[in-house]
Design a protein around this motif. Structure first.
Motif, PDB file in Angstrom:
ATOM      1  N   THR A  89       1.033  -1.304   0.600  1.00 48.89           N
ATOM      2  CA  THR A  89      -0.566   0.049   0.191  1.00 48.89           C
ATOM      3  C   THR A  89       0.702   1.546   0.055  1.00 48.89           C
ATOM      4  O   THR A  89       0.839   2.462  -1.056  1.00 48.89           O
ATOM      5  N   ALA A  93       1.877   3.793  -3.419  1.00 50.81           N
ATOM      6  CA  ALA A  93       1.385   5.385  -2.735  1.00 50.81           C
ATOM      7  C   ALA A  93       2.192   6.492  -3.566  1.00 50.81           C
ATOM      8  O   ALA A  93       2.303   7.210  -3.327  1.00 50.81           O
ATOM      9  N   ARG A  96       2.082   6.326  -7.123  1.00 52.71           N
ATOM     10  CA  ARG A  96       1.091   7.407  -7.376  1.00 52.71           C
ATOM     11  C   ARG A  96       1.769   8.720  -7.398  1.00 52.71           C
ATOM     12  O   ARG A  96       1.300   9.499  -8.287  1.00 52.71           O
ATOM     13  N   ARG A 101       0.842   5.202 -12.519  1.00 52.76           N
ATOM     14  CA  ARG A 101      -0.242   4.272 -12.379  1.00 52.76           C
ATOM     15  C   ARG A 101      -0.562   3.518 -12.278  1.00 52.76           C
ATOM     16  O   ARG A 101      -0.035   2.660 -12.701  1.00 52.76           O
ATOM     17  N   TYR A 104      -4.801  -0.993  -9.439  1.00 50.80           N
ATOM     18  CA  TYR A 104      -5.577  -1.411  -8.383  1.00 50.80           C
ATOM     19  C   TYR A 104      -5.805  -0.454  -7.114  1.00 50.80           C
ATOM     20  O   TYR A 104      -4.603   0.332  -6.548  1.00 50.80           O
ATOM     21  N   ASP A 105      -6.663   0.495  -6.722  1.00 50.74           N
ATOM     22  CA  ASP A 105      -6.820   1.035  -5.683  1.00 50.74           C
ATOM     23  C   ASP A 105      -6.855   0.080  -4.539  1.00 50.74           C
ATOM     24  O   ASP A 105      -6.468   0.848  -3.744  1.00 50.74           O
ATOM     25  N   GLU A 106      -7.379  -0.808  -4.520  1.00 52.39           N
ATOM     26  CA  GLU A 106      -6.490  -1.595  -3.209  1.00 52.39           C
ATOM     27  C   GLU A 106      -5.805  -2.857  -3.477  1.00 52.39           C
ATOM     28  O   GLU A 106      -6.710  -3.617  -5.045  1.00 52.39           O
ATOM     29  N   ARG A 108      -4.196  -6.862  -4.032  1.00 49.14           N
ATOM     30  CA  ARG A 108      -5.402  -7.495  -4.814  1.00 49.14           C
ATOM     31  C   ARG A 108      -4.534  -8.533  -4.387  1.00 49.14           C
ATOM     32  O   ARG A 108      -3.302  -8.947  -3.844  1.00 49.14           O
ATOM     33  N   ASN A 117      -0.406  -5.411  -6.443  1.00 49.28           N
ATOM     34  CA  ASN A 117      -0.383  -3.881  -7.362  1.00 49.28           C
ATOM     35  C   ASN A 117      -0.223  -4.141  -8.452  1.00 49.28           C
ATOM     36  O   ASN A 117       1.619  -4.836  -8.122  1.00 49.28           O
TER      37      ASN A 117
END
Ligand code: MC0
Length: 137
Positions: A89, A93, A96, A101, A104-106, A108, A117
């Motif tokens: 995570t 971040a 990003r 890009r 995934y937002d979260e 997996r 990710n």
């Protein structure tokens, strides 16, 4: 930050045939097999040697699989390079924030209960980059 290369992922049409090829040709050892329904892949991890890394063989389980699309477009070959991170995570971040890009937002679920990710290949010089936070990390 990135800790090490986690694996190199190779798209193949037939998983068993590919495992056999890597074992017999290069003497690699299949150390893990798994089906990931969310990713629509059957995969195998092949250890390169006692201290080497691992190669991940990826075969599609359905036509909607990213691997099926890759095989249709490019044929078999290297589909991704994966890096181990402590915290996927946080790593996502940070990338990003640098304008890349993430797919995934979260995170997996990846191999062996890892969290994963991806960086879009168009933002990384044409390479699909996977970030892997190992299970229990
Ligand atoms: C597509 N492109 C790639 C690429 N896939 N370039 C380099 N490496 C790849 N693997 C290029 C296309 O040629 C195209 O370029 C451009 O990216 C956009 O293509 P698109 O048609 O918009 O995108 P799709 O539909 O092909 O999807 C690409 C994308 C997808 C990366 C978003 O494959 C994806 O969501 N991947 C993440 C999930 C995944 O790969 N799962 C399988 C492994 P042009 O120049 O023609 O525009 S599962 C896994 O790895 C797990 C089990 C684990 O390790 O734990």
């Amino acid at each position: 930050g990135l800790l090490r290369i986690d694996h190199v992922g190779i798209a193949v049409a037939d998983l068993d045939e590919a495992i056999d090829f890597y074992e017999r040709t290069f003497g690699m050892r299949c150390v893990h097999r798994e089906t990931n329904d969310e990713q629509q892949v059957r995969e195998a991890m092949l250890a390169v040697g006692p201290e080497g890394g691992v190669v991940q063989l990826l075969a599609p389980t359905g036509p909607g699989s990213a691997i099926a699309k890759f095989l249709d477009r490019s044929g078999p070959g290297v589909q991704q390079v994966a890096y181990t991170v402590r915290d996927v995570t946080a790593a996502a971040a940070a990338l990003r924030e640098r304008g890349l890009r993430l797919l995934y937002d979260e995170p997996r679920r990846g191999t062996g209960g890892s969290l994963i990710n991806f960086v879009h290949p168009k933002d990384a010089g044409g390479v699909l980059i996977e970030l892997v936070q190992p299970a229990g990390a």
